[in-house]
Design an enzyme around this catalytic site. Structure first.
Site, PDB file in Angstrom:
ATOM      1  N   PHE A 139       0.814  -1.222   0.000  1.00 17.57           N
ATOM      2  CA  PHE A 139       0.000   0.000   0.000  1.00 17.57           C
ATOM      3  C   PHE A 139       0.846   1.269   0.000  1.00 17.57           C
ATOM      4  O   PHE A 139       0.361   2.338  -0.366  1.00 17.57           O
ATOM      5  CB  PHE A 139      -0.933   0.015   1.234  1.00 17.57           C
ATOM      6  CG  PHE A 139      -0.238   0.469   2.499  1.00 17.57           C
ATOM      7  CD1 PHE A 139      -0.108   1.823   2.785  1.00 17.57           C
ATOM      8  CD2 PHE A 139       0.322  -0.438   3.377  1.00 17.57           C
ATOM      9  CE1 PHE A 139       0.567   2.246   3.936  1.00 17.57           C
ATOM     10  CE2 PHE A 139       0.989  -0.028   4.518  1.00 17.57           C
ATOM     11  CZ  PHE A 139       1.121   1.328   4.807  1.00 17.57           C
TER      12      PHE A 139
ATOM     13  N   LYS B 206      -1.263  -6.947  -9.342  1.00 17.11           N
ATOM     14  CA  LYS B 206      -2.213  -7.112  -8.222  1.00 17.11           C
ATOM     15  C   LYS B 206      -1.789  -6.091  -7.163  1.00 17.11           C
ATOM     16  O   LYS B 206      -0.921  -6.332  -6.341  1.00 17.11           O
ATOM     17  CB  LYS B 206      -2.103  -8.542  -7.681  1.00 17.11           C
ATOM     18  CG  LYS B 206      -3.321  -9.089  -6.957  1.00 17.11           C
ATOM     19  CD  LYS B 206      -3.821  -8.256  -5.802  1.00 17.11           C
ATOM     20  CE  LYS B 206      -3.026  -8.395  -4.551  1.00 17.11           C
ATOM     21  NZ  LYS B 206      -3.452  -7.457  -3.473  1.00 17.11           N
TER      22      LYS B 206
ATOM     23  N   GLU C 128      -5.028  -3.658  -1.895  1.00 14.17           N
ATOM     24  CA  GLU C 128      -6.466  -3.354  -1.860  1.00 14.17           C
ATOM     25  C   GLU C 128      -6.765  -2.091  -1.049  1.00 14.17           C
ATOM     26  O   GLU C 128      -7.887  -1.605  -1.049  1.00 14.17           O
ATOM     27  CB  GLU C 128      -7.252  -4.560  -1.323  1.00 14.17           C
ATOM     28  CG  GLU C 128      -6.882  -5.048   0.075  1.00 14.17           C
ATOM     29  CD  GLU C 128      -5.709  -6.035   0.112  1.00 14.17           C
ATOM     30  OE1 GLU C 128      -4.704  -5.799  -0.588  1.00 14.17           O
ATOM     31  OE2 GLU C 128      -5.788  -7.028   0.858  1.00 14.17           O
TER      32      GLU C 128
ATOM     33  N   CYS D 168       9.542   1.752   3.404  1.00 15.85           N
ATOM     34  CA  CYS D 168      10.471   0.653   3.701  1.00 15.85           C
ATOM     35  C   CYS D 168      11.882   1.169   3.860  1.00 15.85           C
ATOM     36  O   CYS D 168      12.748   0.463   4.354  1.00 15.85           O
ATOM     37  CB  CYS D 168      10.416  -0.400   2.613  1.00 15.85           C
ATOM     38  SG  CYS D 168      11.080   0.208   1.075  1.00 15.85           S
TER      39      CYS D 168
ATOM     40  N   GLU E  38       9.431  -4.224  12.819  1.00 16.81           N
ATOM     41  CA  GLU E  38       9.215  -3.065  11.953  1.00 16.81           C
ATOM     42  C   GLU E  38       7.921  -2.393  12.408  1.00 16.81           C
ATOM     43  O   GLU E  38       6.854  -3.013  12.355  1.00 16.81           O
ATOM     44  CB  GLU E  38       9.074  -3.527  10.497  1.00 16.81           C
ATOM     45  CG  GLU E  38       8.817  -2.385   9.539  1.00 16.81           C
ATOM     46  CD  GLU E  38       8.594  -2.851   8.106  1.00 16.81           C
ATOM     47  OE1 GLU E  38       7.868  -3.844   7.896  1.00 16.81           O
ATOM     48  OE2 GLU E  38       9.139  -2.208   7.186  1.00 16.81           O
TER      49      GLU E  38
HETATM   50  P1  NAD Z   1       1.536  -6.650   2.959  1.00 20.27           P
HETATM   51  O1  NAD Z   1       2.564  -7.717   2.993  1.00 20.27           O
HETATM   52  O2  NAD Z   1       0.427  -6.699   3.940  1.00 20.27           O
HETATM   53  O3  NAD Z   1       0.805  -6.650   1.512  1.00 20.27           O
HETATM   54  C1  NAD Z   1       1.562  -6.664   0.325  1.00 20.27           C
HETATM   55  C2  NAD Z   1       0.738  -7.362  -0.753  1.00 20.27           C
HETATM   56  O4  NAD Z   1       0.512  -8.720  -0.374  1.00 20.27           O
HETATM   57  C3  NAD Z   1      -0.630  -6.735  -0.988  1.00 20.27           C
HETATM   58  O5  NAD Z   1      -0.880  -6.695  -2.374  1.00 20.27           O
HETATM   59  C4  NAD Z   1      -1.574  -7.674  -0.254  1.00 20.27           C
HETATM   60  O6  NAD Z   1      -2.857  -7.715  -0.848  1.00 20.27           O
HETATM   61  C5  NAD Z   1      -0.886  -9.006  -0.370  1.00 20.27           C
HETATM   62  N1  NAD Z   1      -1.167  -9.879   0.777  1.00 20.27           N
HETATM   63  C6  NAD Z   1      -1.457  -9.505   2.046  1.00 20.27           C
HETATM   64  N2  NAD Z   1      -1.653 -10.585   2.830  1.00 20.27           N
HETATM   65  C7  NAD Z   1      -1.452 -11.671   2.048  1.00 20.27           C
HETATM   66  C8  NAD Z   1      -1.480 -13.083   2.284  1.00 20.27           C
HETATM   67  N3  NAD Z   1      -1.755 -13.588   3.486  1.00 20.27           N
HETATM   68  N4  NAD Z   1      -1.217 -13.911   1.259  1.00 20.27           N
HETATM   69  C9  NAD Z   1      -0.921 -13.422   0.034  1.00 20.27           C
HETATM   70  N5  NAD Z   1      -0.884 -12.090  -0.240  1.00 20.27           N
HETATM   71  C10 NAD Z   1      -1.143 -11.221   0.739  1.00 20.27           C
HETATM   72  O7  NAD Z   1       2.314  -5.259   3.008  1.00 20.27           O
HETATM   73  P2  NAD Z   1       1.709  -3.786   3.128  1.00 20.27           P
HETATM   74  O8  NAD Z   1       1.185  -3.579   4.499  1.00 20.27           O
HETATM   75  O9  NAD Z   1       0.817  -3.483   1.976  1.00 20.27           O
HETATM   76  O10 NAD Z   1       3.038  -2.926   2.924  1.00 20.27           O
HETATM   77  C11 NAD Z   1       3.929  -2.606   3.948  1.00 20.27           C
HETATM   78  C12 NAD Z   1       5.111  -3.554   3.970  1.00 20.27           C
HETATM   79  O11 NAD Z   1       5.792  -3.539   2.721  1.00 20.27           O
HETATM   80  C13 NAD Z   1       6.172  -3.144   4.995  1.00 20.27           C
HETATM   81  O12 NAD Z   1       6.649  -4.296   5.635  1.00 20.27           O
HETATM   82  C14 NAD Z   1       7.258  -2.511   4.146  1.00 20.27           C
HETATM   83  O13 NAD Z   1       8.553  -2.533   4.705  1.00 20.27           O
HETATM   84  C15 NAD Z   1       7.188  -3.356   2.928  1.00 20.27           C
HETATM   85  N6  NAD Z   1       7.800  -2.691   1.790  1.00 20.27           N
HETATM   86  C16 NAD Z   1       8.989  -3.175   1.357  1.00 20.27           C
HETATM   87  C17 NAD Z   1       9.629  -2.561   0.306  1.00 20.27           C
HETATM   88  C18 NAD Z   1      10.939  -3.073  -0.200  1.00 20.27           C
HETATM   89  O14 NAD Z   1      11.316  -2.712  -1.292  1.00 20.27           O
HETATM   90  N7  NAD Z   1      11.641  -3.906   0.527  1.00 20.27           N
HETATM   91  C19 NAD Z   1       9.034  -1.438  -0.308  1.00 20.27           C
HETATM   92  C20 NAD Z   1       7.804  -0.990   0.160  1.00 20.27           C
HETATM   93  C21 NAD Z   1       7.182  -1.631   1.216  1.00 20.27           C
END
Ligand code: NAD
Length: 498
Positions: free
Chosen positions: A149, A173, A176, A281, A383
């Site tokens: 997000f 994808k 959401e 991140c 985090e």
């Molecule tokens: P998230 O892991 O909750 O969601 C990421 C994606 O995975 C979304 O599209 C979501 O719909 C999907 N998802 C969520 N739960 C799932 C499941 N159980 N099974 C399969 N898919 C699932 O992450 P977020 O809250 O949207 O984003 C924040 C996180 O992203 C933080 O941990 C941040 O550090 C990380 N991030 C990392 C980078 C990087 O380059 N390393 C960059 C940006 C964000």
């Protein structure tokens, strides 16, 4: 209220699952729309469209593919205000920060305009008698991207720009939580001349992700999000025979040496710790001053700066940061702050009671600053992804260096110093993917590559830069000999060049 579906075969479609997720306005806490959660059939429709369109796109010469991105970059600039507003309304970040989100993606699109050069191959004339050998980089076919997000503009473009420029079709994808911008980007790609089916957006949750990970026609998956999901996506994609690059969470430290310019360091910590409400991140979430005197002076500088952060909705042009994304995120951050106090850290700036008139139901948390944090505390290990900065005091350089070295995550790190030797030693020894020397958020530009180490990344190729061209293509090596170079008679032993 608005209803978002998917973007399949060049147009918006409603989807077939009947399941939706609410889209909140983080500043007010109100539901402002809904987004469809894809069924397997929706994903299958996107794959069918991609499959039909991809061979012709792969056969389109690279200059023509590049021209789509030239036009797309122009459209991004033309629509910047609309995109930033759309992004801020769902994410909560300030308009300036939202423009940065779009521009960092736009820069990857500028980079892939060089695709005629980037995708060029290798050729060896005369590798053997009458033999020429060459390696070509062909698209993998259909690629997919699953995005978080926190950067709904930049991260989708990190993925779809190189994938599509290389001749692939792509299925995105998005998160959401803030799905409007990704759909609009797909529309603008069509306006820029991309054929229908080459970029599809399928909204959804775990169901849509699992459908992607198990679909036999999707060859490669790029993921950015939290570490547990990154690990899951990497494992499941690999089990299903797919190429995968998966980027996870972070805990980025900034080491402040006694010789550092402390005003610069404090300014850097405020921007990198609290910008975008800490939901980056590459945010700095741990400050490590070296020596008691450095620590005391740094805290004296930080406290009034954190106390005077201007917090507001994205419509407040003067706001430094906005709310966090959802009620659940707010509750999670608040419970981590409570755990820090219980475990003995000193909360020297307490933003928990921050309230904004007219936005009482928004997901706001004021800036928080912890001193005397130790590595065994949950606020250090986890985090937080919120406006909370932890100060861990180190007695000397080696102790400071050992903190990020031992931490589970390895995304970004920074050192503030005037000593070139210390900076060089630090950059060489640290086991982290992106290092800043007097730069707090060392996010590489589009023509270098982005990626962490340790639990911040799974897979071996990074986002953007030349790594992305390698990730979205596969190598084919051709050895050719023409009849005039061929000797008569069968050869039974393996040919060598001895
Ligand atoms: P998230 O892991 O909750 O969601 C990421 C994606 O995975 C979304 O599209 C979501 O719909 C999907 N998802 C969520 N739960 C799932 C499941 N159980 N099974 C399969 N898919 C699932 O992450 P977020 O809250 O949207 O984003 C924040 C996180 O992203 C933080 O941990 C941040 O550090 C990380 N991030 C990392 C980078 C990087 O380059 N390393 C960059 C940006 C964000």
């Amino acid at each position: 209220m608005y209803e978002l579906g998917h973007f399949i075969d060049g147009k918006r479609v409603a989807g077939t699952s009947g399941r939706v997720s609410n889209i909140f306005n983080p500043a007010t806490g109100e539901v402002q729309g809904t987004v469809a959660l894809a069924s397997d059939a929706d994903l299958a429709a996107a794959v069918e469209s991609a499959k039909a369109a991809q061979p012709k796109w792969a056969a389109t010469n690279p200059q023509r593919r590049a021209r789509v991105f030239m036009k797309f970059v122009q459209l991004l600039n033309d629509n910047m205000n609309e995109l930033a507003e759309m992004l801020s309304r769902e994410h909560g970040k300030t308009i300036d920060d939202a423009k940065g989100d779009i521009v960092r993606g736009l820069e990857v699109c500028e980079f892939v305009i060089g695709i005629p050069h980037l995708q060029k191959s290798e050729f060896t004339e005369g590798a053997g008698p009458g033999i020429d050998m060459y390696s070509i980089r062909q698209p993998v076919g259909i690629g997919a991207g699953i995005t978080p997000f926190n950067f709904p503009g930049m991260i989708p473009m990190w993925m779809f720009a190189p994938a599509i420029a290389c001749g692939n079709a792509f299925i995105l994808k998005p998160s959401e939580r803030d799905p409007s911008v990704p759909i609009r980007l797909a529309e603008l790609m069509i306006e820029a001349g991309l054929p229908a089916g080459i970029l599809n957006v399928v909204n959804g949750d775990k169901g849509a992700v699992d459908a992607i990970l198990t679909h036999p026609d999707i060859a490669a998956v790029s993921f950015v999000g939290s570490t547990p999901i990154a690990r899951y996506v990497y494992g499941t994609a690999a089990m299903n025979g797919k190429r995968a690059q998966c980027f996870g969470g972070a805990k980025n430290h900034m080491i402040i040496m006694p010789d550092a310019d402390l005003d610069q360091a404090a300014n850097a910590l405020i921007g990198a710790g609290y910008g975008s409400a800490g939901e980056r991140c590459m945010a700095i979430s741990v400050a490590v001053p070296v020596g008691e005197e450095t620590a005391n002076r740094l805290i004296d500088k930080l406290v009034p700066m954190v106390e005077s952060l201007r917090i507001g909705p994205y419509t407040d042009e003067k706001a430094d940061m906005g709310p966090v994304v959802t009620k659940e995120a707010e509750q999670r951050i608040r419970s981590l702050i409570d755990s820090g106090i219980e475990q003995g850290a000193k909360l020297v700036v307490d933003g928990r009671d921050f309230k904004l008139q007219g936005y009482e139901n928004g997901h706001f948390i004021g800036g928080c600053l912890f001193d005397d944090v130790t590595p065994d505390m949950d606020i250090y290990k986890t985090e937080i992804f919120g406006p909370v900065l932890s100060v861990v005091r180190a007695r000397n350089y080696e102790e400071a260096l050992s903190l990020p070295m031992k931490h589970e995550y390895g995304n970004g790190v920074a050192i503030y110093t005037r000593d070139g030797d210390a900076a060089r030693d630090f950059a060489s020894r640290i086991n982290i993917g992106m290092v800043g020397v007097n730069v707090p958020i060392p996010v590489p530009l589009a023509y270098h590559s982005f990626g962490g180490w340790k639990s911040s990344s799974f897979g071996d190729l990074n986002q953007h830069g030349t790594d992305s061209i390698k990730f979205w293509t596969r190598t084919k090596t051709i050895t050719s000999r023409w009849p005039s170079g061929i000797k008569d008679g069968a050869e039974f032993s393996i040919p060598t060049m001895r």
